[in-house]
Design an enzyme around this catalytic site. Structure first.
Site, PDB file in Angstrom:
ATOM      1  N   LYS A  66      43.724  43.908  34.842  1.00 41.69           N
ATOM      2  CA  LYS A  66      44.905  43.072  34.954  1.00 41.69           C
ATOM      3  C   LYS A  66      44.341  41.805  35.666  1.00 41.69           C
ATOM      4  O   LYS A  66      43.731  41.785  36.501  1.00 41.69           O
ATOM      5  CB  LYS A  66      45.986  43.843  35.749  1.00 41.69           C
ATOM      6  CG  LYS A  66      47.233  43.262  35.503  1.00 41.69           C
ATOM      7  CD  LYS A  66      48.292  43.831  36.779  1.00 41.69           C
ATOM      8  CE  LYS A  66      47.843  43.606  37.939  1.00 41.69           C
ATOM      9  NZ  LYS A  66      48.818  43.667  39.195  1.00 41.69           N
ATOM     10  N   LYS A 121      45.363  50.360  45.516  1.00 39.82           N
ATOM     11  CA  LYS A 121      44.881  49.504  46.540  1.00 39.82           C
ATOM     12  C   LYS A 121      44.231  50.229  47.396  1.00 39.82           C
ATOM     13  O   LYS A 121      43.665  49.709  48.398  1.00 39.82           O
ATOM     14  CB  LYS A 121      46.505  49.143  47.060  1.00 39.82           C
ATOM     15  CG  LYS A 121      46.950  48.051  46.244  1.00 39.82           C
ATOM     16  CD  LYS A 121      48.027  46.995  46.956  1.00 39.82           C
ATOM     17  CE  LYS A 121      48.261  45.910  46.256  1.00 39.82           C
ATOM     18  NZ  LYS A 121      49.437  45.230  46.615  1.00 39.82           N
ATOM     19  N   LYS A 160      45.822  38.109  41.781  1.00 42.24           N
ATOM     20  CA  LYS A 160      45.516  37.240  42.701  1.00 42.24           C
ATOM     21  C   LYS A 160      44.356  37.719  43.682  1.00 42.24           C
ATOM     22  O   LYS A 160      43.770  37.134  44.389  1.00 42.24           O
ATOM     23  CB  LYS A 160      46.711  37.104  43.491  1.00 42.24           C
ATOM     24  CG  LYS A 160      47.701  38.113  44.103  1.00 42.24           C
ATOM     25  CD  LYS A 160      49.041  37.715  44.458  1.00 42.24           C
ATOM     26  CE  LYS A 160      49.930  38.868  44.497  1.00 42.24           C
ATOM     27  NZ  LYS A 160      51.416  38.267  44.446  1.00 42.24           N
TER      28      LYS A 160
END
Ligand code: TYM
Length: 336
Positions: free
Chosen positions: A200, A118, A203
């Site tokens: 992966k 992130k 969203k």
């Protein structure tokens, strides 16, 4: 609390409303919550406090929080049998997170894969909350004396650090926290992007074709599956290393239909990828159709949903505050 709830083991899990719910979070997490919920005393949370570790549009965050609640219920979580609530409505989460921050090491947090990923994706906003995120997640889990945490594979490391924090705290103060175990499904624990199957399904995926959302319309779902990346071979066979796209589609088909890999290979033996991809798409459309329809109905009923999250927060706070009081006493805070 009734007597049955006292003897039942406890489950806690949560999802960030940082994006609309995906097929990945449904197959990796929610589907198992629904399957497990009868035998356990369950807490299912919408972790909005985790979501703001990445900058959010406030109106969108509110919309997604309500929509996520509707989708939890539409997926089959009965709000009368499970405690469903919004994290920021139970202040004990923030309070315990602060205490646990003081029992979590800088080095441990630096090793977290999600933090590394992130911070690479949000290089202009590497904030302290993003770094100490696992201490808040540990608070979520430990407040409820949780036995089992059903999550996808990417969250395993966070459940492990939660166990490390609990072990450290219990080592100093005695048995304050129950030791939670992760519950990771055998199939469906890591659903990959349809367009780049080496990463992966997420969203926050920039490529809209890679990710399927629970609320997506059937024609859009079919379009994404028809365009899914496969390989230059023609054989439907599972080998995540050499055939990541096909293996991922097999995984989705297996969880959606209940068929095992052997049967799927037999079913599509000698048939082209085109037919296979259409069948996987159709299975997903049928899996999600009743959930979407029920969620749409519930989203329109604002006052019902408001009643559910208020009742959920009250129930959750009752249990959470018991653990928090114990922790405050142990660390030496005087009683309020
Ligand atoms: P989050 O919001 O990223 O994802 C929610 C859940 O869905 C699973 N998941 C997947 N499983 C399989 N394949 C995928 N492609 C996929 N994408 C997501 C995740 O593993 C997760 O179970 N930190 C957590 C939220 C959290 C939490 C908690 C979870 C906060 N506190 C306490 C459990 C217990 C997260 O970011 O999940």
């Amino acid at each position: 609390m009734d007597e049955k709830a006292l003897v039942k083991k406890t489950i806690f899990s949560g999802i960030q409303p940082s994006g609309d719910l995906t097929l990945g979070s449904y197959l990796g997490a929610i589907k198992n919550w629904v399957e497990l919920c009868d035998g356990y005393n369950c807490y299912y949370c919408i972790v909005d406090m985790h979501a703001i570790t990445v900058r959010q549009n406030p109106a969108e965050l509110r919309r997604r929080t309500i929509a996520q609640l509707a989708q939890y219920i539409a997926c089959g979580l009965d709000p009368q049998k499970n405690t469903i609530f919004v994290q920021s409505h139970v202040p004990a989460h923030a309070e315990l997170a602060w205490v646990l921050n003081c029992y979590t090491m800088f080095g441990e947090l630096s090793r977290m894969t999600q933090f590394k990923d992130k911070s690479a994706k949000n290089s202009d906003n590497i904030n302290a909350g993003l770094f100490t995120y696992p201490a808040l997640m540990a608070a979520d889990i430990l407040l409820y004396q949780t036995d089992l945490v059903p999550v996808g594979e990417d969250q395993k490391q966070h459940v492990e650090i939660c166990r490390d924090i609990a072990t450290r705290f219990n080592g100093i103060y005695g048995d304050v926290f129950k030791m939670p175990e992760p519950y990771i499904p055998k199939v469906g624990a890591r659903i990959m992007s349809l367009t780049s199957p080496e990463s992966k399904m997420s969203k926050s995926d920039k490529d809209p074709g890679g990710c399927i959302y629970i609320m997506q319309q059937p024609d859009e779902i079919m379009r994404c599956f028809k365009r899914a990346v496969t390989d230059s071979d023609t054989c439907v066979h599972c080998d995540p290393k050499s055939k990541p796209g096909v293996s991922n589609l097999m995984q989705v088909y297996s969880v959606a239909t209940g068929e095992n890999f052997e049967d799927i290979e037999k079913e599509f033996c000698g048939k082209g990828y085109g037919e296979f991809k259409t069948k996987v798409g159709e299975a997903v459309v049928e899996l999600l159709r009743p959930i979407r329809e029920e969620a749409e109905r519930l989203i329109a009923d604002k006052s019902y949903l408001e009643g559910i999250y208020k009742q959920g927060a009250e129930k959750a706070a009752y249990t959470a505050n018991k653990t928090l009081r114990k922790v405050y006493k142990k660390v030496g805070f005087i009683e309020r």
